[in-house]
Design an enzyme around this catalytic site. Structure first.
Site, PDB file in Angstrom:
ATOM      1  N   THR A 125      37.508   2.099-123.851  1.00 17.33           N
ATOM      2  CA  THR A 125      36.233   2.714-124.226  1.00 17.33           C
ATOM      3  C   THR A 125      35.034   1.868-123.812  1.00 17.33           C
ATOM      4  O   THR A 125      35.129   0.627-123.780  1.00 17.33           O
ATOM      5  CB  THR A 125      36.226   2.903-125.767  1.00 17.33           C
ATOM      6  OG1 THR A 125      34.905   3.211-126.192  1.00 17.33           O
ATOM      7  CG2 THR A 125      36.661   1.639-126.506  1.00 17.33           C
ATOM      8  N   ASP A 126      33.909   2.533-123.589  1.00 17.05           N
ATOM      9  CA  ASP A 126      32.674   1.785-123.287  1.00 17.05           C
ATOM     10  C   ASP A 126      32.185   0.993-124.498  1.00 17.05           C
ATOM     11  O   ASP A 126      31.323   0.122-124.360  1.00 17.05           O
ATOM     12  CB  ASP A 126      31.572   2.742-122.787  1.00 17.05           C
ATOM     13  CG  ASP A 126      31.140   3.797-123.805  1.00 17.05           C
ATOM     14  OD1 ASP A 126      31.750   3.894-124.884  1.00 17.05           O
ATOM     15  OD2 ASP A 126      30.169   4.526-123.504  1.00 17.05           O
ATOM     16  N   GLU A 127      32.739   1.285-125.689  1.00 18.61           N
ATOM     17  CA  GLU A 127      32.280   0.573-126.895  1.00 18.61           C
ATOM     18  C   GLU A 127      32.616  -0.914-126.845  1.00 18.61           C
ATOM     19  O   GLU A 127      32.034  -1.697-127.586  1.00 18.61           O
ATOM     20  CB  GLU A 127      32.905   1.184-128.154  1.00 18.61           C
ATOM     21  CG  GLU A 127      32.459   2.598-128.359  1.00 18.61           C
ATOM     22  CD  GLU A 127      32.456   3.044-129.803  1.00 18.61           C
ATOM     23  OE1 GLU A 127      32.643   2.221-130.709  1.00 18.61           O
ATOM     24  OE2 GLU A 127      32.252   4.246-130.022  1.00 18.61           O
ATOM     25  N   TYR A 150      36.954  -1.033-134.772  1.00 15.56           N
ATOM     26  CA  TYR A 150      37.562  -0.171-133.746  1.00 15.56           C
ATOM     27  C   TYR A 150      37.346  -0.763-132.359  1.00 15.56           C
ATOM     28  O   TYR A 150      38.306  -0.968-131.600  1.00 15.56           O
ATOM     29  CB  TYR A 150      36.960   1.246-133.814  1.00 15.56           C
ATOM     30  CG  TYR A 150      37.223   2.036-132.554  1.00 15.56           C
ATOM     31  CD1 TYR A 150      38.491   2.535-132.274  1.00 15.56           C
ATOM     32  CD2 TYR A 150      36.209   2.259-131.603  1.00 15.56           C
ATOM     33  CE1 TYR A 150      38.740   3.242-131.093  1.00 15.56           C
ATOM     34  CE2 TYR A 150      36.455   2.956-130.439  1.00 15.56           C
ATOM     35  CZ  TYR A 150      37.723   3.442-130.179  1.00 15.56           C
ATOM     36  OH  TYR A 150      37.977   4.120-129.008  1.00 15.56           O
ATOM     37  N   LYS A 154      40.062  -2.384-129.619  1.00 13.06           N
ATOM     38  CA  LYS A 154      40.271  -1.866-128.259  1.00 13.06           C
ATOM     39  C   LYS A 154      40.068  -2.999-127.237  1.00 13.06           C
ATOM     40  O   LYS A 154      40.841  -3.118-126.279  1.00 13.06           O
ATOM     41  CB  LYS A 154      39.312  -0.711-127.960  1.00 13.06           C
ATOM     42  CG  LYS A 154      39.539   0.543-128.775  1.00 13.06           C
ATOM     43  CD  LYS A 154      40.863   1.238-128.521  1.00 13.06           C
ATOM     44  CE  LYS A 154      41.006   1.828-127.155  1.00 13.06           C
ATOM     45  NZ  LYS A 154      42.273   2.614-127.018  1.00 13.06           N
TER      46      LYS A 154
HETATM   47  P1  NAD Z   1      42.613  11.057-131.304  1.00 12.44           P
HETATM   48  O1  NAD Z   1      42.295  10.344-132.576  1.00 12.44           O
HETATM   49  O2  NAD Z   1      42.207  12.475-131.142  1.00 12.44           O
HETATM   50  O3  NAD Z   1      44.188  10.990-131.014  1.00 12.44           O
HETATM   51  C1  NAD Z   1      44.930   9.822-131.203  1.00 12.44           C
HETATM   52  C2  NAD Z   1      46.400  10.198-131.108  1.00 12.44           C
HETATM   53  O4  NAD Z   1      47.173   8.985-131.255  1.00 12.44           O
HETATM   54  C3  NAD Z   1      46.853  11.157-132.208  1.00 12.44           C
HETATM   55  O5  NAD Z   1      47.653  12.179-131.679  1.00 12.44           O
HETATM   56  C4  NAD Z   1      47.638  10.263-133.161  1.00 12.44           C
HETATM   57  O6  NAD Z   1      48.667  10.963-133.863  1.00 12.44           O
HETATM   58  C5  NAD Z   1      48.216   9.223-132.201  1.00 12.44           C
HETATM   59  N1  NAD Z   1      48.507   7.940-132.866  1.00 12.44           N
HETATM   60  C6  NAD Z   1      47.689   7.237-133.678  1.00 12.44           C
HETATM   61  N2  NAD Z   1      48.319   6.143-134.125  1.00 12.44           N
HETATM   62  C7  NAD Z   1      49.541   6.134-133.566  1.00 12.44           C
HETATM   63  C8  NAD Z   1      50.653   5.265-133.634  1.00 12.44           C
HETATM   64  N3  NAD Z   1      50.624   4.154-134.388  1.00 12.44           N
HETATM   65  N4  NAD Z   1      51.772   5.569-132.925  1.00 12.44           N
HETATM   66  C9  NAD Z   1      51.825   6.693-132.158  1.00 12.44           C
HETATM   67  N5  NAD Z   1      50.814   7.581-132.082  1.00 12.44           N
HETATM   68  C10 NAD Z   1      49.693   7.298-132.770  1.00 12.44           C
HETATM   69  O7  NAD Z   1      41.973  10.137-130.160  1.00 12.44           O
HETATM   70  P2  NAD Z   1      41.280  10.555-128.796  1.00 12.44           P
HETATM   71  O8  NAD Z   1      39.861  10.839-129.054  1.00 12.44           O
HETATM   72  O9  NAD Z   1      42.126  11.541-128.107  1.00 12.44           O
HETATM   73  O10 NAD Z   1      41.347   9.150-128.019  1.00 12.44           O
HETATM   74  C11 NAD Z   1      42.460   8.815-127.220  1.00 12.44           C
HETATM   75  C12 NAD Z   1      42.227   7.456-126.602  1.00 12.44           C
HETATM   76  O11 NAD Z   1      41.038   7.463-125.816  1.00 12.44           O
HETATM   77  C13 NAD Z   1      42.054   6.338-127.622  1.00 12.44           C
HETATM   78  O12 NAD Z   1      42.729   5.205-127.141  1.00 12.44           O
HETATM   79  C14 NAD Z   1      40.547   6.090-127.648  1.00 12.44           C
HETATM   80  O13 NAD Z   1      40.276   4.757-127.970  1.00 12.44           O
HETATM   81  C15 NAD Z   1      40.176   6.400-126.223  1.00 12.44           C
HETATM   82  N6  NAD Z   1      38.805   6.883-126.008  1.00 12.44           N
HETATM   83  C16 NAD Z   1      38.339   7.932-126.750  1.00 12.44           C
HETATM   84  C17 NAD Z   1      37.043   8.415-126.495  1.00 12.44           C
HETATM   85  C18 NAD Z   1      36.465   9.565-127.279  1.00 12.44           C
HETATM   86  O14 NAD Z   1      35.270   9.842-127.133  1.00 12.44           O
HETATM   87  N7  NAD Z   1      37.231  10.267-128.101  1.00 12.44           N
HETATM   88  C19 NAD Z   1      36.257   7.814-125.498  1.00 12.44           C
HETATM   89  C20 NAD Z   1      36.790   6.742-124.763  1.00 12.44           C
HETATM   90  C21 NAD Z   1      38.066   6.293-125.030  1.00 12.44           C
HETATM   91  O1  DAU Z   2      31.940   5.661-126.660  1.00 11.22           O
HETATM   92  C1  DAU Z   2      33.295   6.042-126.707  1.00 11.22           C
HETATM   93  C2  DAU Z   2      33.713   6.201-128.147  1.00 11.22           C
HETATM   94  O2  DAU Z   2      33.105   7.413-128.599  1.00 11.22           O
HETATM   95  C3  DAU Z   2      35.215   6.270-128.336  1.00 11.22           C
HETATM   96  O3  DAU Z   2      35.773   5.036-127.974  1.00 11.22           O
HETATM   97  C4  DAU Z   2      35.577   6.590-129.796  1.00 11.22           C
HETATM   98  O4  DAU Z   2      36.979   6.772-129.912  1.00 11.22           O
HETATM   99  C5  DAU Z   2      34.875   7.859-130.200  1.00 11.22           C
HETATM  100  O5  DAU Z   2      35.097   8.107-131.577  1.00 11.22           O
HETATM  101  C6  DAU Z   2      33.366   7.757-129.937  1.00 11.22           C
HETATM  102  O6  DAU Z   2      32.761   6.789-130.820  1.00 11.22           O
HETATM  103  P1  DAU Z   2      31.310   7.036-131.458  1.00 11.22           P
HETATM  104  O7  DAU Z   2      31.169   6.213-132.656  1.00 11.22           O
HETATM  105  O8  DAU Z   2      30.256   6.915-130.428  1.00 11.22           O
HETATM  106  O9  DAU Z   2      31.473   8.590-131.812  1.00 11.22           O
HETATM  107  P2  DAU Z   2      31.067   9.455-133.082  1.00 11.22           P
HETATM  108  O10 DAU Z   2      31.282  10.868-132.686  1.00 11.22           O
HETATM  109  O11 DAU Z   2      31.682   8.967-134.334  1.00 11.22           O
HETATM  110  O12 DAU Z   2      29.497   9.187-133.169  1.00 11.22           O
HETATM  111  C7  DAU Z   2      28.629   9.459-132.089  1.00 11.22           C
HETATM  112  C8  DAU Z   2      27.223   9.064-132.521  1.00 11.22           C
HETATM  113  O13 DAU Z   2      26.790   9.978-133.528  1.00 11.22           O
HETATM  114  C9  DAU Z   2      27.138   7.688-133.147  1.00 11.22           C
HETATM  115  O14 DAU Z   2      25.899   7.098-132.778  1.00 11.22           O
HETATM  116  C10 DAU Z   2      27.155   7.953-134.642  1.00 11.22           C
HETATM  117  C11 DAU Z   2      26.468   9.295-134.749  1.00 11.22           C
HETATM  118  N1  DAU Z   2      26.915  10.163-135.849  1.00 11.22           N
HETATM  119  C12 DAU Z   2      28.242  10.413-135.955  1.00 11.22           C
HETATM  120  C13 DAU Z   2      28.728  11.211-136.969  1.00 11.22           C
HETATM  121  C14 DAU Z   2      30.206  11.470-137.125  1.00 11.22           C
HETATM  122  C15 DAU Z   2      25.995  10.743-136.716  1.00 11.22           C
HETATM  123  O15 DAU Z   2      24.766  10.531-136.594  1.00 11.22           O
HETATM  124  N2  DAU Z   2      26.469  11.537-137.711  1.00 11.22           N
HETATM  125  C16 DAU Z   2      27.792  11.796-137.895  1.00 11.22           C
HETATM  126  O16 DAU Z   2      28.166  12.510-138.849  1.00 11.22           O
END
Ligand code: NAD
Ligand code: DAU
Length: 350
Positions: A125-127, A150, A154
Site C-alpha cells: 500500500t501507499d500508506e 496497519y 504492511k
Molecule cells: P479485504 O479486507 O477486503 O480482504 C482481506 C481478505 O483477507 C479477506 O478475504 C480475509 O478473509 C482474508 N484474511 C484476513 N486475514 C487472514 C488470515 N490470517 N489468513 C487468511 N486470510 C485472511 O482487503 P482488500 O481491501 O481486498 O485488500 C487486499 C490487500 O490489498 C491487502 O493486503 C491490503 O493491504 C492491500 N491494499 C488494499 C487497498 C485498498 O484500498 N483496499 C489499497 C492498497 C493495498
Molecule cells: O491508501 C491505501 C489504503 O487505503 C489501503 O492500504 C487500506 O487497506 C485501505 O483501507 C485504505 O486506507 P484508508 O485509511 O485511506 O481508507 P478509508 O476508506 O478507511 O479512509 C479513506 C479516508 O476517508 C481517510 O482519510 C479517512 C476518511 N474517512 C474514512 C471513513 C471510514 C472518513 O472521513 N470517514 C469515514 O467514515
C-alpha cells in the site's frame, strides 16, 4: 498459470481471481482465505463451479495449514492479498493486524521458500510512505514512514518479503497501490460506507475537516496492474500503482451525495482518526514505463458504476454488515476491543 491467491475472498483478491479467469480460462487457482468478517465467498459465485478454481478455508496465522496448502498445490505464482486491511480497526485493536499482516506473511514466505516459486507478489500500500507534503509524491525509493499499526505492519511485511529475495533468492515483487474502490468493497471503507449510508439516509461521518487527500484507483485497474507485474515485473523491485486521481475526502463524499441525489445535511463531522495521514501521493511512472499499464477507469465513471452496484446489491450490504462481522469479532477480539469497535460502528450506524 498455477496461482495461489491469499485473501481471494476479499474485495481486491476476488476481483483479481475473476480477472485472471476471464483473461486465462485455463489458469489453475487456489484461493487461500480464512473468511474473516471481510472475506465473502459470494464475491466469487461467478467462478465457484469451475474445475480449475479451488478454495481452502485456512488461516495464515496457522503455520502448518499454510505449509499444507503450499505443499499440496505447489504454485508457480503467489499473489499475497490476505491482510487485516482497515486502518481504523488497526487503531482499535492492533494485535490481529500484526498477527495476520506480519506473522501471517512470514508463515507464507517460509512455506514458499521451502517449496520454491517463480513469482511472489507482496500486495502492499501507499500508506507505508506515510503522509506526504504537497507538492511531493512518493516514488519507490521514498522513505518508509508508516503512521498506523496497519501501515507499519504492511511496511514490515514488505521488508521481510524483500529480505527473502536478498537472503534466499525468492523472486519477490512488492506492489504499493493507492486507495481502491469498486464493487464488493466492505462498507467500512470511505466510498462504500458513504454510499451505503446515503442510500439509507443515515449520517455520513467526516473525520476532522475532511480535507485529507487520497488517490483513488478502481479495483479493476489495480488488478490489471498486478497481472501485468505477474507477467513482466522484475524480482526484487517495488512498483507503485496509483489512479492519478487525488481528491480531498469531502469532495469525494459530495460527489456521492450528488450522484445519489441526497442532501448535504447528511454530512456529519466526527472526531478525527488518531494519527490521521493528511495526504498520500505517489507516482506509478516506473510501472507504466516497464509494463505499459495505465489506469483506464476515470473516477467519475468508476464512481457511478460503483454506486449502481451498491444500489443493486443492498441485501449484500445488509448481510456483510450484520452477520459475519459480529461472529468474527466475538471469536477474535477481547471484550474491550469489541466494545471500542462497536462504538466506532455505532458512530457510523446509529
Ligand atoms: P479485504 O479486507 O477486503 O480482504 C482481506 C481478505 O483477507 C479477506 O478475504 C480475509 O478473509 C482474508 N484474511 C484476513 N486475514 C487472514 C488470515 N490470517 N489468513 C487468511 N486470510 C485472511 O482487503 P482488500 O481491501 O481486498 O485488500 C487486499 C490487500 O490489498 C491487502 O493486503 C491490503 O493491504 C492491500 N491494499 C488494499 C487497498 C485498498 O484500498 N483496499 C489499497 C492498497 C493495498
Ligand atoms: O491508501 C491505501 C489504503 O487505503 C489501503 O492500504 C487500506 O487497506 C485501505 O483501507 C485504505 O486506507 P484508508 O485509511 O485511506 O481508507 P478509508 O476508506 O478507511 O479512509 C479513506 C479516508 O476517508 C481517510 O482519510 C479517512 C476518511 N474517512 C474514512 C471513513 C471510514 C472518513 O472521513 N470517514 C469515514 O467514515
Amino acid at each position: 498459470m498455477r496461482l495461489l491467491v491469499t485473501g481471494g475472498a476479499g474485495f481486491i483478491g476476488s476481483a483479481f481471481i475473476r480477472l485472471v479467469l476471464a483473461r486465462d480460462p485455463s489458469a489453475e487457482i487456489l484461493n487461500f482465505d480464512a473468511l474473516t468478517y471481510a472475506g465473502n465467498l459470494e464475491n466469487l459465485e461467478s467462478v465457484a463451479g469451475r474445475d480449475n478454481y479451488r478454495f481452502v478455508k485456512a488461516n495464515l496465522c496457522d503455520a502448518e495449514a499454510t505449509e499444507r496448502a503450499v505443499a499440496g498445490f505447489l504454485p508457480e505464482t503467489v499473489v499475497h492479498f490476505a491482510a487485516e486491511s482497515h486502518v481504523d480497526r488497526s487503531i482499535f485493536a492492533p494485535k490481529p493486524v500484526v498477527d495476520t499482516n506480519v506473522t501471517g506473511a512470514f508463515h507464507l514466505l517460509e512455506a514458499v521458500r521451502r517449496h520454491g516459486v517463480e513469482r511472489f507478489i507482496q500486495v502492499s500500500t501507499d500508506e507505508v510512505y506515510g503522509s506526504i507534503d504537497s507538492p511531493d509524491e512518493a516514488d519507490e525509493n521514498f522513505p518508509l514512514r508508516p503512521s498506523s499499526p496497519y501501515s507499519a505492519s504492511k511496511a514490515g511485511a514488505d521488508l521481510l518479503a524483500l529480505s527473502y529475495l536478498t537472503t534466499y533468492k525468492l523472486p519477490v515483487i512488492v506492489t504499493r497501490a493507492s486507495n481502491n474502490y469498486g464493487p464488493y468493497q466492505f462498507p467500512e471503507k470511505l466510498i462504500p460506507l458513504m454510499i451505503a449510508n446515503a442510500l439509507e439516509n443515515m449520517p455520513l461521518p467526516i473525520y476532522g475537516d475532511g480535507q485529507q487527500v487520497r488517490d483513488w484507483l478502481h479495483v479493476d485497474d489495480h488488478c490489471r496492474a498486478i497481472l501485468s507485474l505477474v507477467r513482466k515485473g522484475r524480482p526484487g523491485e517495488v512498483y507503485n500503482i496509483g489512479g492519478n486521481c487525488a481528491l480531498p475526502n469531502l469532495e469525494v463524499v459530495r460527489r456521492i451525495l450528488a450522484a445519489t441525489g441526497k442532501p448535504e445535511s447528511l454530512l456529519q463531522t466526527v472526531e478525527d482518526r488518531l494519527g490521521h495521514d493528511r495526504r498520500y501521493a505517489l507516482t506509478s511512472a516506473k510501472l507504466e514505463a516497464e509494463t505499459g499499464w495505465t489506469p483506464e477507469i476515470e473516477f467519475d465513471q468508476g464512481l457511478e458504476q460503483t454506486i449502481d452496484w451498491y444500489c443493486a446489491n443492498t441485501e449484500w450490504v445488509e448481510r456483510v454488515r450484520s452477520g459475519a462481522y459480529r461472529e468474527y469479532y466475538e471469536a477474535n477480539y477481547s471484550r474491550r476491543e469489541q466494545q471500542l469497535d462497536r462504538l466506532s460502528m455505532a458512530r457510523v450506524k446509529p
